[in-house]
Design a protein around this motif. Structure first.
Motif, PDB file in Angstrom:
ATOM      1  N   CYS A  69       0.859  -1.183   0.000  1.00 46.94           N
ATOM      2  CA  CYS A  69       0.000   0.000   0.000  1.00 46.94           C
ATOM      3  C   CYS A  69       0.895   1.233   0.000  1.00 46.94           C
ATOM      4  O   CYS A  69       1.781   1.362   0.859  1.00 46.94           O
ATOM      5  CB  CYS A  69      -0.918   0.017   1.212  1.00 46.94           C
ATOM      6  SG  CYS A  69      -1.854   1.557   1.405  1.00 46.94           S
ATOM      7  N   ASN A  70       0.649   2.123  -0.939  1.00 50.54           N
ATOM      8  CA  ASN A  70       1.333   3.405  -0.966  1.00 50.54           C
ATOM      9  C   ASN A  70       0.299   4.513  -1.009  1.00 50.54           C
ATOM     10  O   ASN A  70      -0.763   4.365  -1.602  1.00 50.54           O
ATOM     11  CB  ASN A  70       2.246   3.510  -2.197  1.00 50.54           C
ATOM     12  CG  ASN A  70       3.408   2.554  -2.125  1.00 50.54           C
ATOM     13  OD1 ASN A  70       3.337   1.431  -2.614  1.00 50.54           O
ATOM     14  ND2 ASN A  70       4.474   2.972  -1.491  1.00 50.54           N
ATOM     15  N   TYR A  71       0.610   5.618  -0.367  1.00 45.74           N
ATOM     16  CA  TYR A  71      -0.321   6.730  -0.343  1.00 45.74           C
ATOM     17  C   TYR A  71       0.377   7.976  -0.852  1.00 45.74           C
ATOM     18  O   TYR A  71       1.603   8.091  -0.827  1.00 45.74           O
ATOM     19  CB  TYR A  71      -0.880   6.945   1.068  1.00 45.74           C
ATOM     20  CG  TYR A  71       0.177   7.342   2.063  1.00 45.74           C
ATOM     21  CD1 TYR A  71       0.872   6.376   2.786  1.00 45.74           C
ATOM     22  CD2 TYR A  71       0.495   8.677   2.281  1.00 45.74           C
ATOM     23  CE1 TYR A  71       1.872   6.724   3.674  1.00 45.74           C
ATOM     24  CE2 TYR A  71       1.480   9.040   3.168  1.00 45.74           C
ATOM     25  CZ  TYR A  71       2.172   8.058   3.866  1.00 45.74           C
ATOM     26  OH  TYR A  71       3.154   8.414   4.744  1.00 45.74           O
ATOM     27  N   SER A  72      -0.447   8.892  -1.285  1.00 46.64           N
ATOM     28  CA  SER A  72       0.068  10.159  -1.771  1.00 46.64           C
ATOM     29  C   SER A  72      -0.543  11.261  -0.920  1.00 46.64           C
ATOM     30  O   SER A  72      -1.749  11.526  -1.007  1.00 46.64           O
ATOM     31  CB  SER A  72      -0.319  10.359  -3.239  1.00 46.64           C
ATOM     32  OG  SER A  72      -0.035  11.669  -3.661  1.00 46.64           O
ATOM     33  N   TYR A  73       0.295  11.843  -0.048  1.00 45.67           N
ATOM     34  CA  TYR A  73      -0.174  12.922   0.819  1.00 45.67           C
ATOM     35  C   TYR A  73       1.041  13.566   1.430  1.00 45.67           C
ATOM     36  O   TYR A  73       2.006  12.888   1.760  1.00 45.67           O
ATOM     37  CB  TYR A  73      -1.095  12.369   1.902  1.00 45.67           C
ATOM     38  CG  TYR A  73      -1.679  13.420   2.815  1.00 45.67           C
ATOM     39  CD1 TYR A  73      -1.446  13.380   4.176  1.00 45.67           C
ATOM     40  CD2 TYR A  73      -2.457  14.453   2.299  1.00 45.67           C
ATOM     41  CE1 TYR A  73      -1.975  14.344   5.019  1.00 45.67           C
ATOM     42  CE2 TYR A  73      -2.979  15.426   3.131  1.00 45.67           C
ATOM     43  CZ  TYR A  73      -2.739  15.366   4.495  1.00 45.67           C
ATOM     44  OH  TYR A  73      -3.262  16.314   5.306  1.00 45.67           O
ATOM     45  N   GLY A  74       1.028  14.879   1.621  1.00 45.08           N
ATOM     46  CA  GLY A  74       2.186  15.601   2.101  1.00 45.08           C
ATOM     47  C   GLY A  74       2.553  15.297   3.532  1.00 45.08           C
ATOM     48  O   GLY A  74       3.721  15.166   3.879  1.00 45.08           O
TER      49      GLY A  74
END
Lengths: 114, 115
Positions: A23-28
């Motif tokens: 699982c990879n997420y994109s968020y700062g």
């Protein structure tokens, strides 16, 4: 926009073998991270969650997940898979502490072979 | 403690008809959420109630969808008129406190098929 990627649509593992679902997420910033499981005919069941502290999180049914900030990942693991683990697994995030919406990945279907 | 209850579990309707889905949250949970999973796609947020008020309905696809939560207890999601692309699984979730770390309890979902 925030997003969650589960790169594996379907995985087959032999019973007794180890498992890792990616699982990879994109968020700062660091979001709140969840893994849910849906067995056939059942609802979504929470396996584990991470929001702070120890980056290795223990969940139910012998699952664990490790948060790696540098890789924006939250992979789910189990050392020995049982046939009853066959299900669909969803990684999800919430990106606003006061917010509401879970953002889900597309899910990974796990099959267990004997 | 009873979980989140949804019914019906399955519904098959014809295009143009109306369908109403119901969700009973866990007692005492002020926050109620609707999500939908269209086949082959990810589970997507539809809207969020805090008690009887709509806190966030940014995920509602169009005005054919109407959600209500009268009295801050159970909620209904009406689709009128239903279209083929509305087919999918509709999930309801509830939580005692809004916000990420407190978790969300999901129901078993309603599988809607529009033919």
């Amino acid at each position: 926009a925030q997003s969650v990627t589960q790169p594996d649509i379907h995985i087959t593992v032999s019973e007794g073998a180890s498992l890792e679902l990616r699982c990879n997420y994109s968020y700062g910033a660091t979001p709140y991270l969840f893994w849910y499981v849906q067995s056939p005919g059942q609802g979504l069941q929470l396996l584990l969650k991470y929001f702070s502290g120890d980056t290795l999180v223990q969940g139910i049914k012998g699952f664990e997940a490790e948060f790696k900030r540098s890789q924006s990942s939250f992979n789910l693991r189990k050392p020995s898979v049982h046939w009853s683990d066959a299900a669909e697994y969803f990684c999800a995030v919430v990106t606003n502490q006061a917010g509401t919406a879970l953002i889900f990945g597309k899910g990974t279907t796990l099959s267990v072979s004997s | 403690e009873a979980g989140v209850t949804q019914f019906p579990s399955h519904s098959v309707i014809e295009k143009g008809q109306t369908v109403t889905l119901r969700c009973d949250p866990i007692s005492g949970h002020d926050n109620l959420y609707w999500y939908r999973r269209v086949m082959g796609k990810e589970i997507k947020f539809l809207l969020h109630f805090v008690k009887e008020s709509k806190q966030d309905e940014s995920g509602m696809p169009n005005n054919r969808f109407l959600a209500e939560r009268t009295g801050g207890t159970y909620s209904t999601l009406k689709v009128q008129p239903a279209e083929l692309e509305d087919s999918g699984v509709y999930f309801c979730a509830s939580s005692q406190v809004a916000g990420g770390p407190y978790g969300y309890t999901f129901g078993s979902g309603t599988r809607l098929t529009v033919v």
